[in-house]
Design an enzyme around this catalytic site. Structure first.
Site, short mmCIF file in Angstrom:
data_model
loop_
_atom_site.label_atom_id
_atom_site.label_comp_id
_atom_site.label_asym_id
_atom_site.label_seq_id
_atom_site.Cartn_x
_atom_site.Cartn_y
_atom_site.Cartn_z
N ARG A 306 0.95 -1.35 -0.09
CA ARG A 306 0.14 0.07 0.15
C ARG A 306 0.81 1.37 0.06
NH1 ARG A 306 -5.55 1.63 0.38
NH2 ARG A 306 -6.17 -0.62 0.27
N ARG A 338 -4.01 2.75 10.77
CA ARG A 338 -4.83 4.04 9.83
C ARG A 338 -3.85 4.44 8.85
NH1 ARG A 338 -8.27 8.36 12.95
NH2 ARG A 338 -10.03 8.21 11.55
N GLU A 723 -9.70 6.19 6.85
CA GLU A 723 -8.10 6.50 6.50
C GLU A 723 -7.72 7.50 5.88
OE1 GLU A 723 -8.21 2.19 5.23
OE2 GLU A 723 -5.99 2.09 6.27
#
Lengths: 766, 481
Positions: A306, A338, A723
């Site tokens: 990510r 988060r 997030e």
């Protein structure tokens, strides 16, 4: 429909909401304590518990060998529940103590000794690279021809960037109570974002089958990712005691132990080369991301992915080569937090853009707007085309709403006065990919039960940690049945009702679970229309069962459901009347639905396909002031413009935006983790670890929404919120860099967290 | 006649506490013994506010309880003898929300809910004080009253809005919510009757006058003397110290006073930082402003100035101020009294010039004269409620030709204890204040300090801060800016 408040707001403000440790103690209940090793690295040779066992109140002491299986792990089963041989990190759990109460615990702790053969520890990314301690090497993302583009570009900057870890600091520490039921069945109450994994880990640890363990989550006192994988660890430790002693067992970590024993946000180090033209348009980016995974795999591979997925931020990278690596070190096993790597990726590009502006002596917003995804420049480094892209409009709107140009002039004038204070300004953005990058996790299920009094109980796999997912589920179900919030109750999450669920994570809790609950509700509504149809046409007959419900479109379209009434040929039947009729005619008023996010499929090896369902976007302006005597920071203003499509619940979403933003600011400024030379976390309580305080909120703080109807990929055209706004805290970091650029002749070199000391050091380095 | 049971009132009920429970922290007593689980424990060190309760332990001039907020996680129940404790359960109305709770719900001031009862209680303290003083709610007030409460979910936005939207006219004062006629007489009676509790593991004394306290200290020289007890409770909770012999000064009224003479301000051992902060608003605003960012309301409502002095921490925020003003500590034992200049009181890291049988009864602070300028600074990771990296206090008097007639410089965080830098003072004395002098002093200062590197700051940063504070002080106090 009226504004929905948090479904637990009433009991929260009265102190009546029950958290794990608020459950009344049962007779004979056992308190469980965890003791960690006093070294960060080495081989555990022996644990001496003989003296401790004699201390009054001790009911049992357990070590690794007491588990049927001592290892767990979400992606790779490589983490011991209790240290068995090799030590991973300082204060890693090694011993479980079962006690009558806490009275003599410190005495017990003192009387347990460890024999350890020292091994050299590894505490930094650089050291781990040197020693070749890789946990993961990701497939790189490649677009265009980076080397050619770098050669051809007029300007190239090379550098490195570092961002530190972050403690979750959920207020409720890891907590579990395990009730042994008959015949080796267990009911586990856990403060967990992932009841299914908790169930599985507990069963595996005790050598039970999954159906012998039920995990129930009523609520959490905060999660933020810290209870996605790691709640399961402590649930397993408590379960062992319940299993051995056949008594209820309660494990509540102290804040200090929680902070030392559990993983945090991954520190990252990135080396890069960026090429750009005279206008500041990026021609190429070559970047290597290195993450400190800590001692075990945990969720690191996905987090690293990510980070790579978000190093583009909101900006088009025509040519790029993005590589990602994760290292094994002797720190607590780092985990979800988060943003899940996204903030670490985006921070790099935003920091680079600030540098380009300083280098070219141009306005950073102008450069950012030139680099935004726009027109035909919509291809991401991982090969997904962005389908709807409001970024240029969002930046433009924030620029004019915040009067950016005027503020910029004011900052310049202020800084000329040399008042021993210097100000800075920046606008940064977020484009956050929504979906679990592990495709199989993008599924969920819901059970909706309609009672004959017209009230509803809904159960899904979503867990409530404060984010308001229950209220959102409640809202979509209310809308499906045309009833009030009071009539819909979202029930505690339980693996008995909803199994094979995904963690409430990746901002997807509402997307997946509202969708499943809505599907189930609509199925019931359609069935009620079926009942209304038979009732209207007088087709109920004691001798003939009505045929079971089928999707007969004619019948469904003949019956309208409006304002809580069924209408057929201008004749109105009340909701309650039809509900009762359904029951009396033996028609089911309960429904289960399974939901999966469509059209996802990213091939990691080929780096192609759709990694994300859609993107949540936003931008923020921040204006900061720095005291030049001390480097201390004040945030004078932050203004946010957030794209949540058509927000599901403005009040709850605003709370998510504000909370995430401030948490992001904390990560980037005051939240510094310090370790002793032997690897012990020194900042293990709020006295030493500084999360933002109410006085740290920007003096002027505005949140607006960029509302539109384009996001047809998600429930009610909404977008996920959990997030994405975290990444807008980066505007504060870039504003600090901007301020420093007024006083520093060389390029500003600032890493995260920008503590007073780090800022001061940059100010005084000439 | 002596007694051995602590008597307190929790919400509507008078509770007699079993002697062996008297050293328990209030938070666990509430949760474990009374099943009042609305009070949450997070940090167990008074730094997050989740355990905030309201306590009335002193009677005001009108004979009514004056309530303040406190952290119940570091509040031993023996400190509550004769006091009234109000928890979140006590603030709840039967079937509706109170005006504070209503506002918190409406403005989305609560997400996960774990910190929420603490915030509601701190807001209740705000409302109680503002209503009593006939003041209105402002954003600044809301933030100030909530400085001691941490929330990780909301970013405080909803909470600030909730605070601002409380309908103050609907809020009832605690005296209107609780009938304390039962407690007020009891309180007076308890404060006249010493408490003595001894068993094989623990000894607890609540003497009612100083002579009794001094006799006890002589008899039990290794006992811990407690005024506020905030710091010792943290050590106990974390397993770092276990105080089993305690002399609590709470009931000695003589130690509650602040008095003022021409030359001195005298502050007794029981005077809380809250009272000190209020007092100095008119006396030395600079000190009031420092106390404003020092600790949380909950701590200041309990902790004492003398506690900060005796604790002897190298970074105790009030100490540089006292050092710069040449404050004196008054010490007393059954052998007699003595005075000690504060700068002679500190011997080494956490070592003080105090005999085993002695107590510090008062601090005497010389008053700042009109022609003297006082400046106080601190730098920390977070502005509010954070331990300093470096703290500073300076006192300056210039003559008409800008020569330095008097200069007192005190620092915290640059050595094993807070200290005066006499060599620099000497160097500066009688010299003309200009940039050259500042530069010289800044360089020389480096030889006078020995800061450490730790998690709060590096040695290098501390050295820079010390220099910059000196410069800032001379620029600001010397009127050079």
């Amino acid at each position: 429909m009226s504004e929905f408040v948090h479904d637990s707001a009433y009991t929260h403000v009265r102190g009546e909401s029950l958290f794990i440790d608020d459950y009344r103690k049962q007779v004979g209940e056992v308190q469980v304590f965890v003791i960690g090793v006093p070294k960060a690295s080495g081989k555990l040779k022996k644990i001496d518990t003989s003296k401790a066992l004699k201390i009054p109140g001790v009911l049992g002491i357990y070590t690794a060998k007491d588990f049927a299986s001592n290892h767990w792990g979400t992606i790779k089963v490589d983490q011991p529940l209790l240290v068995e041989n090799e030590i991973g990190y300082f204060n890693e759990p090694a011993v479980i103590v079962a006690m009558k109460d806490e009275t003599n615990f410190f005495e017990v702790k003192k009387n347990i000794s460890f024999e350890i053969e020292d091994l050299p520890p590894v505490f930094s990314i650089d050291e781990a690279i040197l020693k070749n301690n890789y946990l993961v090497k990701s497939t790189p993302f490649i677009q265009g021809d980076v080397e050619e583009a770098i050669k051809a570009a007029p300007h190239v900057l090379t550098g490195q960037f570092e961002s530190g870890g972050q403690e979750h600091f959920y207020l409720e520490s890891q907590a579990t109570i395990v009730y042994p039921l008959e015949n080796n069945f267990f009911e586990v109450h856990s403060s967990s974002q992932h009841p299914t994994e908790t169930q599985h880990v507990v069963a595996h640890a005790l050598g039970l089958s999954f159906n012998q363990v039920t995990c129930i989550v009523k609520r959490m006192g905060g999660g933020f990712g810290g209870k996605e994988s790691q709640a399961a660890h402590f649930a397993a430790l408590a379960s062992l005691v319940a299993f051995k002693l056949k008594k209820p067992a309660r494990l509540i970590l102290s804040k200090d132990d929680d902070m030392e024993m559990t993983g945090k946000r991954h520190p990252f180090k990135t080396t890069y080369e960026v090429a750009f033209d005279g206008q500041g348009i990026i021609k190429a980016l070559k970047a290597k991301l290195y993450a400190d995974g800590g001692a075990y795999t945990d969720l690191t591979p996905s987090i690293l992915d990510r980070a790579m997925f978000h190093i583009d931020g909101c900006y088009f990278l025509e040519n790029c080569l993005i590589e990602g690596y994760a290292l094994k070190t002797n720190h607590h096993s780092n985990t979800a937090f988060r943003g899940f790597g996204g903030p670490q990726g985006t921070l790099v590009i935003e920091s680079i853009l600030e540098d380009i502006a300083q280098y070219l002596k141009k306005d950073s917003l102008e450069i950012r707007m030139l680099n935004l995804y726009q027109g035909k420049k919509l291809l991401t480094p991982y090969g997904q085309l962005i389908d709807h892209n409001p970024l240029p409009e969002i930046y433009q709107e924030l620029k004019s709403k915040s009067e950016y140009l005027k503020l910029k002039q004011e900052v310049e004038r202020f800084n000329q006065k040399k008042l021993k204070k210097v100000r800075g300004l920046s606008i940064t953005g977020v484009k956050f990919g929504i979906a679990f990058t592990a495709r199989f996790l993008n599924q969920g299920n819901a059970q909706v039960n309609l009672h004959v009094d017209g009230t509803v109980q809904v159960s899904t796999g979503a867990t409530e940690m404060g984010q308001g997912v229950n209220s959102k589920i409640q809202k979509v179900v209310c809308e499906a049945f045309h009833i009030d919030a009071k009539q819909v109750k979202v029930m505690p999450t339980s693996t008995e009702k909803n199994h094979n669920t995904s963690p409430t994570a990746a901002s997807s809790g509402a997307d997946i679970n509202c969708s499943a609950a809505y599907l189930a509700s609509l199925k019931i509504v359609n069935r009620l229309k079926w009942v209304a149809h038979h009732h209207h046409h007088k087709l109920f007959d004691l001798n003939n069962e009505i045929p079971s419900y089928g999707e007969n479109k004619e019948i469904l379209s003949e019956c309208k459901f409006e304002n809580g009434n069924f209408i057929i040929n201008n004749k109105t039947y009340s909701f309650l009347e039809i509900v009762k009729l359904a029951y009396l005619n033996r028609i089911s008023l309960g429904e289960y639905a399974h939901f999966k996010t469509e059209n996802l499929g990213f091939d990691k090896e080929k780096v192609s396909g759709r990694a994300f369902n859609y993107f949540t976007n936003g931008a923020a302006l921040s204006l900061v002031e720095i005291d030049e005597y001390t480097g201390e920071l004040k945030i004078l203003k932050s203004q946010i413009l957030m794209d949540l499509g058509r927000p599901l619940s403005i009040g709850i979403d605003e709370g998510q935006v504000a909370g995430a933003f401030i948490q992001g600011v904390g990560w980037l400024t005051t939240e510094k983790l310090s370790y002793s030379q032997s690897g012990q976390l020194l900042t293990h309580s709020p006295t030493t670890y500084k999360i933002p305080n109410i006085q740290d909120v920007p003096r002027d703080f505005k949140i607006d929404f960029f509302v539109h109807d384009q996001n047809i990929q998600n429930i009610k055209k909404s977008k996920a919120v959990g997030e994405p706004p975290f990444l807008l805290g980066i505007s504060v970091f870039c504003a600090i860099k901007n301020a420093l650029s007024f006083r520093r002749k060389k390029m500003v070199q600032l890493f995260s967290p920008a503590t007073s000391e780090a800022i001061y050091e940059e100010l005084s380095n000439e | 006649m002596k007694r051995n049971k602590i008597v307190t009132k929790i919400n509507h009920q008078i509770v007699e506490i079993e002697p062996e429970k008297s050293m328990t922290m209030l938070a666990s007593f509430l949760r474990e013994d009374l099943s009042l689980s609305g009070t949450k424990v997070v940090c167990a060190e008074g730094d997050c506010g989740a355990c905030t309760v309201l306590v009335g332990d002193k009677l005001n001039a009108a004979g009514e309880f004056e309530y303040v907020s406190m952290n119940s996680c570091i509040l031993p129940v023996y400190k509550l003898d004769g006091a009234h404790v109000v928890t979140i359960e006590g603030l709840n109305q039967q079937d509706q929300l109170n005006p504070i709770q209503k506002s918190m719900v409406k403005c989305h001031g609560s997400q996960c809910g774990f910190c929420t009862p603490g915030f509601v209680n701190s807001l209740a303290f705000m409302c109680e004080e503002l209503k009593n003083e006939n003041k209105a709610i402002s954003e600044k007030k809301v933030k100030n009253y909530l400085t001691g409460n941490l929330c990780r979910c909301t970013g405080y936005d909803g909470i600030i809005k909730a605070g601002l939207n409380i309908n103050l006219s609907e809020v009832k004062l605690l005296k209107e919510q609780f009938d304390n006629s039962d407690l007020i007489d009891l309180n007076k009676m308890l404060k006249k009757k010493s408490l003595v509790y001894k068993d094989e593991n623990a000894k607890l004394f609540l003497p009612v006058d100083i002579e009794e306290a001094l006799d006890l200290k002589k008899e039990f020289p290794d006992s811990k003397v407690i005024a506020g007890g905030t710091d010792t409770s943290v050590l106990k909770n974390k397993g770092k110290a276990n105080y089993t012999k305690i002399i609590s000064l709470s009931h000695i009224e003589w130690l509650n006073e602040i008095s003022l003479s021409d030359k001195f301000i005298s502050i007794g051992a029981n005077v809380t930082l809250k009272k000190v902060e209020e007092f100095f608003e008119k006396e030395v605003l600079e000190f009031k402003n420092l106390l404003h960012i020092f600790a949380s309301p909950q701590i200041k409502n309990r902790a004492t100035l003398i506690g900060n002095v005796v604790n002897g921490s190298p970074i105790g925020d009030t100490i540089p101020f006292l050092l710069a003003l040449d404050a004196l500590v008054l010490l007393q034992s059954s052998r007699g009294k003595r005075e000690c200049l504060l700068s002679d009181f500190y011997l080494d890291y956490k070592k003080i010039n105090l005999d085993k049988d002695e107590l510090v009864t008062h601090v005497l602070i010389p008053r700042v004269l009109n022609n003297e300028k006082l400046k106080l600074y601190k730098a920390s990771m977070r502005k509010d409620l954070d331990i300093s990296a470096v703290s500073f206090a300076g006192l300056l008097k210039l003559n008409n030709s800008k020569e330095i007639e008097k200069i007192n410089l005190a620092f915290g965080g640059v050595g094993p204890f807070a200290l005066r830098i006499k060599n620099i003072e000497k160097e500066a004395l009688n010299k003309k204040l200009d940039q050259n002098l500042i530069n010289t002093l800044k360089v020389k200062l480096q030889n006078e300090i020995k800061p450490l590197s730790d998690l709060r700051a590096s040695e290098k940063y501390r050295r820079s801060l010390a220099q910059n504070f000196l410069e800032k002080f001379l620029v600001e106090a010397g009127g050079m800016s």
